[in-house]
Design a protein around this motif. Structure first.
Motif, PDB file in Angstrom:
ATOM      1  N   TRP A 129     -62.748  -6.776 -39.905  1.00 26.50           N
ATOM      2  CA  TRP A 129     -62.807  -6.288 -41.306  1.00 26.50           C
ATOM      3  C   TRP A 129     -61.426  -6.012 -41.670  1.00 26.50           C
ATOM      4  CZ3 TRP A 129     -60.723  -1.339 -42.848  1.00 26.50           C
ATOM      5  CH2 TRP A 129     -60.863  -1.109 -43.941  1.00 26.50           C
ATOM      6  N   ARG A 130     -60.578  -5.642 -41.056  1.00 24.30           N
ATOM      7  CA  ARG A 130     -59.004  -5.435 -41.600  1.00 24.30           C
ATOM      8  C   ARG A 130     -58.698  -6.791 -41.801  1.00 24.30           C
ATOM      9  NH1 ARG A 130     -56.227  -1.286 -43.804  1.00 24.30           N
ATOM     10  NH2 ARG A 130     -53.946  -2.148 -43.737  1.00 24.30           N
ATOM     11  N   GLN A 131     -58.913  -7.879 -41.120  1.00 27.40           N
ATOM     12  CA  GLN A 131     -58.498  -9.137 -41.512  1.00 27.40           C
ATOM     13  C   GLN A 131     -59.105  -9.711 -42.768  1.00 27.40           C
ATOM     14  OE1 GLN A 131     -56.023 -11.300 -40.176  1.00 27.40           O
ATOM     15  NE2 GLN A 131     -56.467 -12.712 -41.434  1.00 27.40           N
ATOM     16  N   ALA A 132     -60.160  -9.637 -42.935  1.00 24.49           N
ATOM     17  CA  ALA A 132     -61.138 -10.281 -43.988  1.00 24.49           C
ATOM     18  C   ALA A 132     -60.534  -9.264 -45.410  1.00 24.49           C
ATOM     19  CB  ALA A 132     -62.423  -9.748 -43.815  1.00 24.49           C
ATOM     20  N   THR A 133     -59.960  -8.108 -45.252  1.00 19.79           N
ATOM     21  CA  THR A 133     -59.584  -7.547 -46.537  1.00 19.79           C
ATOM     22  C   THR A 133     -58.185  -7.510 -46.807  1.00 19.79           C
ATOM     23  OG1 THR A 133     -59.218  -5.462 -45.262  1.00 19.79           O
ATOM     24  CG2 THR A 133     -61.486  -6.047 -46.391  1.00 19.79           C
ATOM     25  N   VAL A 134     -57.382  -8.362 -45.977  1.00 20.37           N
ATOM     26  CA  VAL A 134     -55.829  -8.676 -46.600  1.00 20.37           C
ATOM     27  C   VAL A 134     -55.866  -9.073 -47.820  1.00 20.37           C
ATOM     28  CG1 VAL A 134     -55.021  -8.968 -44.097  1.00 20.37           C
ATOM     29  CG2 VAL A 134     -55.647 -11.179 -45.494  1.00 20.37           C
ATOM     30  N   SER A 135     -54.845  -8.579 -48.451  1.00 24.70           N
ATOM     31  CA  SER A 135     -54.602  -8.932 -50.175  1.00 24.70           C
ATOM     32  C   SER A 135     -53.580  -8.641 -50.441  1.00 24.70           C
ATOM     33  CB  SER A 135     -55.811  -8.384 -50.831  1.00 24.70           C
ATOM     34  OG  SER A 135     -55.515  -7.045 -50.990  1.00 24.70           O
ATOM     35  N   ALA A 136     -53.116  -9.028 -51.691  1.00 27.87           N
ATOM     36  CA  ALA A 136     -51.872  -8.689 -52.432  1.00 27.87           C
ATOM     37  C   ALA A 136     -52.285  -8.433 -53.955  1.00 27.87           C
ATOM     38  CB  ALA A 136     -50.744  -9.766 -52.429  1.00 27.87           C
TER      39      ALA A 136
END
Length: 165
Positions: free
Chosen positions: A79-86
């Protein structure tokens, strides 16, 4: 006249398929990790339901708890990997990476790098530090190149001063 977000061009003439200040998110990594998280969740539930209970060869409560916690940890990591963003904000760029979230004021961003061999965009900051932006990942191919150009254009537009030429 087309504007940002509708297939027009950015201020530097680069083609844009998105608004200049849209959120930056990876595509391939997000889909892979969402699918992986779903598979791990289903496999964990199946293991807990189908494995034999207590007994000489069965699993005890501690074993089941361990399996459940391991499955939950893997799903959380995905989940943490799927929600990386800027995310561009008026104050700066909020960068959510795998382990940390940090907001960098626009004035602190000196340069946007995405050269060969870099797995994601990197920001050079005015204090000499660098910050990875996992929201733009090389695995996305040409989309990543366009997103890196869009981020560089956004940074340039937000850091422009009266003294800039």
């Amino acid at each position: 006249m087309p504007g940002p977000g509708d297939g027009g061009t950015t201020p530097d003439g680069a083609p844009s398929g998105r608004a200049l200040d849209d959120v930056f998110r990876p595509r391939a990594a997000r889909w892979v990790t969402v699918v992986l998280a779903a598979l791990v969740a289903v496999a964990t539930v199946l293991l807990l339901v189908l494995l034999p209970g207590t007994g000489l060869v069965g699993l005890g409560v501690g074993d089941r708890l361990g399996i459940g916690l391991l499955g939950a940890a893997i799903v959380w990591f995905c989940w943490r990997q799927a929600t990386v963003s800027a995310t561009p904000t008026p104050e700066g760029l909020r960068v959510r990476n795998l382990a940390t979230t940090r907001t960098v004021p626009w004035a602190q961003i000196v340069w946007v790098r995405f050269g060969e061999g870099r797995p994601w965009v990197q920001l050079d900051l005015d204090d000499g530090d660098t910050l990875a932006v996992m929201g733009v990942q090389r695995a996305d191919g040409e989309l990543a190149q366009r997103e890196a150009r869009r981020l560089a254009t956004l940074v340039a537009s937000r850091t422009r001063t009266a003294r800039d030429d």
